[in-house]
Motif scaffolding. Structure first.
Motif, PDB file in Angstrom:
ATOM      1  N   THR A 104       0.817  -1.209   0.000  1.00 39.24           N
ATOM      2  CA  THR A 104       0.000   0.000   0.000  1.00 39.24           C
ATOM      3  C   THR A 104       0.853   1.263   0.000  1.00 39.24           C
ATOM      4  OG1 THR A 104      -0.082  -0.059   2.416  1.00 39.24           O
ATOM      5  CG2 THR A 104      -1.887  -1.133   1.224  1.00 39.24           C
ATOM      6  N   THR A 105       2.169   1.111   0.077  1.00 41.94           N
ATOM      7  CA  THR A 105       3.065   2.269   0.124  1.00 41.94           C
ATOM      8  C   THR A 105       3.132   2.941  -1.234  1.00 41.94           C
ATOM      9  OG1 THR A 105       4.406   1.128   1.777  1.00 41.94           O
ATOM     10  CG2 THR A 105       5.375   3.053   0.718  1.00 41.94           C
ATOM     11  N   THR A 106       2.699   4.179  -1.291  1.00 42.52           N
ATOM     12  CA  THR A 106       2.674   4.900  -2.564  1.00 42.52           C
ATOM     13  C   THR A 106       4.071   5.191  -3.083  1.00 42.52           C
ATOM     14  OG1 THR A 106       2.517   7.001  -1.383  1.00 42.52           O
ATOM     15  CG2 THR A 106       0.454   5.956  -2.045  1.00 42.52           C
ATOM     16  N   ALA A 107       5.069   5.153  -2.203  1.00 40.50           N
ATOM     17  CA  ALA A 107       6.434   5.442  -2.636  1.00 40.50           C
ATOM     18  C   ALA A 107       6.932   4.401  -3.631  1.00 40.50           C
ATOM     19  CB  ALA A 107       7.363   5.499  -1.419  1.00 40.50           C
ATOM     20  N   HIS A 108       6.355   3.207  -3.576  1.00 38.87           N
ATOM     21  CA  HIS A 108       6.775   2.148  -4.495  1.00 38.87           C
ATOM     22  C   HIS A 108       6.183   2.322  -5.890  1.00 38.87           C
ATOM     23  CE1 HIS A 108       7.495  -0.754  -0.864  1.00 38.87           C
ATOM     24  NE2 HIS A 108       8.482   0.123  -1.037  1.00 38.87           N
ATOM     25  N   CYS A 109       5.258   3.254  -6.021  1.00 34.55           N
ATOM     26  CA  CYS A 109       4.562   3.407  -7.299  1.00 34.55           C
ATOM     27  C   CYS A 109       5.310   4.400  -8.184  1.00 34.55           C
ATOM     28  CB  CYS A 109       3.131   3.892  -7.077  1.00 34.55           C
ATOM     29  SG  CYS A 109       2.093   3.704  -8.535  1.00 34.55           S
ATOM     30  N   ASP A 110       6.336   3.900  -8.824  1.00 30.18           N
ATOM     31  CA  ASP A 110       7.134   4.700  -9.749  1.00 30.18           C
ATOM     32  C   ASP A 110       7.020   4.051 -11.135  1.00 30.18           C
ATOM     33  OD1 ASP A 110       8.947   6.094 -11.216  1.00 30.18           O
ATOM     34  OD2 ASP A 110      10.695   5.590  -9.974  1.00 30.18           O
ATOM     35  N   PRO A 111       6.343   4.693 -12.075  1.00 32.65           N
ATOM     36  CA  PRO A 111       6.136   4.074 -13.400  1.00 32.65           C
ATOM     37  C   PRO A 111       7.417   3.615 -14.063  1.00 32.65           C
ATOM     38  CG  PRO A 111       4.785   6.030 -13.169  1.00 32.65           C
ATOM     39  CD  PRO A 111       5.689   5.994 -11.979  1.00 32.65           C
ATOM     40  N   ALA A 112       8.462   4.436 -13.963  1.00 31.06           N
ATOM     41  CA  ALA A 112       9.726   4.083 -14.623  1.00 31.06           C
ATOM     42  C   ALA A 112      10.352   2.853 -13.971  1.00 31.06           C
ATOM     43  CB  ALA A 112      10.692   5.264 -14.563  1.00 31.06           C
ATOM     44  N   ARG A 113      10.356   2.827 -12.649  1.00 29.16           N
ATOM     45  CA  ARG A 113      10.949   1.687 -11.951  1.00 29.16           C
ATOM     46  C   ARG A 113      10.139   0.411 -12.160  1.00 29.16           C
ATOM     47  NH1 ARG A 113      11.111  -0.280  -6.592  1.00 29.16           N
ATOM     48  NH2 ARG A 113       9.626   1.287  -5.883  1.00 29.16           N
ATOM     49  N   LEU A 114       8.845   0.586 -12.309  1.00 33.87           N
ATOM     50  CA  LEU A 114       7.987  -0.574 -12.543  1.00 33.87           C
ATOM     51  C   LEU A 114       8.019  -1.029 -14.004  1.00 33.87           C
ATOM     52  CD1 LEU A 114       4.859   0.462 -10.435  1.00 33.87           C
ATOM     53  CD2 LEU A 114       6.535  -1.329  -9.887  1.00 33.87           C
ATOM     54  N   GLY A 115       8.652  -0.235 -14.848  1.00 31.09           N
ATOM     55  CA  GLY A 115       8.733  -0.598 -16.261  1.00 31.09           C
ATOM     56  C   GLY A 115       7.429  -0.407 -17.016  1.00 31.09           C
ATOM     57  N   LEU A 116       6.555   0.436 -16.487  1.00 32.42           N
ATOM     58  CA  LEU A 116       5.256   0.628 -17.121  1.00 32.42           C
ATOM     59  C   LEU A 116       5.334   1.298 -18.501  1.00 32.42           C
ATOM     60  CD1 LEU A 116       3.043   1.695 -14.061  1.00 32.42           C
ATOM     61  CD2 LEU A 116       3.559  -0.601 -14.935  1.00 32.42           C
ATOM     62  N   PRO A 117       6.262   2.257 -18.699  1.00 34.62           N
ATOM     63  CA  PRO A 117       6.322   2.876 -20.029  1.00 34.62           C
ATOM     64  C   PRO A 117       6.575   1.885 -21.159  1.00 34.62           C
ATOM     65  CG  PRO A 117       7.499   4.227 -18.439  1.00 34.62           C
ATOM     66  CD  PRO A 117       7.156   2.935 -17.739  1.00 34.62           C
ATOM     67  N   ALA A 118       7.240   0.774 -20.852  1.00 30.19           N
ATOM     68  CA  ALA A 118       7.517  -0.227 -21.889  1.00 30.19           C
ATOM     69  C   ALA A 118       6.231  -0.851 -22.424  1.00 30.19           C
ATOM     70  CB  ALA A 118       8.441  -1.315 -21.338  1.00 30.19           C
ATOM     71  N   LEU A 119       5.194  -0.808 -21.597  1.00 32.54           N
ATOM     72  CA  LEU A 119       3.919  -1.391 -22.017  1.00 32.54           C
ATOM     73  C   LEU A 119       3.197  -0.525 -23.050  1.00 32.54           C
ATOM     74  CD1 LEU A 119       2.584  -2.668 -18.569  1.00 32.54           C
ATOM     75  CD2 LEU A 119       3.590  -4.009 -20.414  1.00 32.54           C
ATOM     76  N   HIS A 120       3.723   0.673 -23.291  1.00 30.32           N
ATOM     77  CA  HIS A 120       3.103   1.556 -24.278  1.00 30.32           C
ATOM     78  C   HIS A 120       3.201   1.003 -25.690  1.00 30.32           C
ATOM     79  CE1 HIS A 120       1.323   5.203 -22.688  1.00 30.32           C
ATOM     80  NE2 HIS A 120       2.220   5.178 -21.719  1.00 30.32           N
ATOM     81  N   GLN A 121       4.024   0.003 -25.882  1.00 31.73           N
ATOM     82  CA  GLN A 121       4.089  -0.629 -27.201  1.00 31.73           C
ATOM     83  C   GLN A 121       2.783  -1.340 -27.532  1.00 31.73           C
ATOM     84  OE1 GLN A 121       7.508  -3.197 -27.293  1.00 31.73           O
ATOM     85  NE2 GLN A 121       8.965  -1.556 -26.888  1.00 31.73           N
ATOM     86  N   LYS A 122       2.065  -1.748 -26.509  1.00 35.64           N
ATOM     87  CA  LYS A 122       0.804  -2.460 -26.734  1.00 35.64           C
ATOM     88  C   LYS A 122      -0.405  -1.719 -26.211  1.00 35.64           C
ATOM     89  CE  LYS A 122       0.315  -6.780 -26.269  1.00 35.64           C
ATOM     90  NZ  LYS A 122       0.201  -8.150 -25.733  1.00 35.64           N
ATOM     91  N   PHE A 123      -0.214  -0.827 -25.227  1.00 37.74           N
ATOM     92  CA  PHE A 123      -1.342  -0.168 -24.590  1.00 37.74           C
ATOM     93  C   PHE A 123      -1.152   1.348 -24.582  1.00 37.74           C
ATOM     94  CE2 PHE A 123      -0.734  -4.354 -22.686  1.00 37.74           C
ATOM     95  CZ  PHE A 123      -1.955  -4.940 -22.986  1.00 37.74           C
ATOM     96  N   SER A 124      -2.287   2.064 -24.541  1.00 34.86           N
ATOM     97  CA  SER A 124      -2.233   3.526 -24.571  1.00 34.86           C
ATOM     98  C   SER A 124      -1.914   4.126 -23.212  1.00 34.86           C
ATOM     99  CB  SER A 124      -3.575   4.079 -25.060  1.00 34.86           C
ATOM    100  OG  SER A 124      -3.857   3.609 -26.361  1.00 34.86           O
ATOM    101  N   GLY A 125      -2.017   3.329 -22.164  1.00 38.92           N
ATOM    102  CA  GLY A 125      -1.712   3.834 -20.831  1.00 38.92           C
ATOM    103  C   GLY A 125      -1.823   2.749 -19.783  1.00 38.92           C
TER     104      GLY A 125
END
Length: 298
Positions: A104-125
């Motif tokens: 539940t710690t919001t500090a862990h929610c870092d898009p770059a560290r989670l690799g979320l931008p890489a998913l933009h190849q398939k998804f819009s967000g």
């Protein structure tokens, strides 16, 4: 007994009779031409009945083949859509299992560290939310209208405790239609602590071309509540619009799968079939304009 000369005769029968001259034969009152016309009519009438029957049978055969083509295309489109959504669900499952997202710690929610931008190849967000559906971190900044659709989809996922697919949302920033796909997020004890959302470009859900239906053929994809998503012709025309009150959509939602002889979304006489998309509870309707059923379906 009648004598041919018309005299009374009671010697033969004992009864007085009055003989009348026999009239000319009935056929003599018709000319040869009239008799020929009667003969032709007598032959042509049964023949016309046979031809009408054969024409009706041929039309029924074309309609049956058109229905089979519609059913095959609807089934194929539904299977492809289901595969696309199942793939998205696999991504959500993989994200939800990551230790960083089971906290539940919001500090862990870092898009770059989670690799979320890489998913933009398939998804819009990609979005990560808390238990109240507030966004903790995301790769996009959805506008107000999109946020309401995202929250509604997260609510559905929370209520079912499983994957949920929402209604199409229009993004004014990039001019695209997307569909929010949500999955609940749980901590190590199994308590729901938030959710995950993928924004899927509606273009990736475009039904296959209905070439097998010939001229006038098309397919449309709708949500479980009767909201248009996309279709082969004019894809954006019905996106995000409620069509649940249309007779053909109402019948599909009620469980019918065809064959249909009803009006399309555009009010055109339709002959077609439908199939369901199990993972999302969506439907695909494939149809052909009845006036364009022709040799292509024989």
């Amino acid at each position: 007994f009648q004598a041919e000369d018309g005299i009374r005769d009671k010697l033969v029968t004992g009864v007085q009779t009055c003989a009348l001259p026999i009239s000319e034969p009935f056929v003599k009152s018709f000319s040869i031409r009239a008799l020929i016309l009667l003969l032709v009519a007598g032959v042509a009438l049964p023949l016309s009945i046979v031809l009408a029957y054969m024409t009706g049978q041929a039309a029924n055969g074309r309609a049956e083949l058109a229905y089979e083509a519609a059913r095959a295309i609807a089934t194929e489109a539904a299977a492809q859509t289901d595969t696309t959504l199942q793939s998205a669900r696999s991504v959500l499952d993989a994200l939800a299992s990551r230790p960083e997202l089971r906290s539940t710690t919001t500090a862990h929610c870092d898009p770059a560290r989670l690799g979320l931008p890489a998913l933009h190849q398939k998804f819009s967000g990609v979005l990560v939310t808390d238990a109240r559906h507030a966004i903790l971190c995301a790769t996009v900044d959805p506008d107000h209208d999109m946020q309401s659709g995202i929250v509604a989809t997260l609510h559905d996922a929370s209520e079912s405790g499983d994957f949920a697919a929402g209604r199409p949302q229009y993004s004014a920033s990039d001019g695209r239609w997307t569909v929010p796909l949500a999955l609940p997020r749980h901590d190590a004890t199994g308590r729901r602590i938030g959710g995950l959302v993928l924004l899927l470009d509606v273009a990736l859900l475009q039904p296959p071309r209905a070439d097998g239906l010939g001229p006038g053929g098309s397919t449309v994809l709708i949500t479980r509540d009767g909201t248009g998503i996309t279709r082969t012709t004019s894809p954006d025309r019905w996106a995000g619009r409620s069509v649940g009150d249309r007779p053909v959509v109402r019948r599909v939602i009620q469980g019918e799968r065809g064959p249909f002889e009803i009006e399309s979304l555009d009010g055109i006489a339709l002959f077609g079939a439908a199939a369901s998309v199990p993972v999302a509870g969506w439907y695909v309707i494939a149809g052909l304009e009845r006036g364009k059923i022709g040799r292509a379906h024989v």
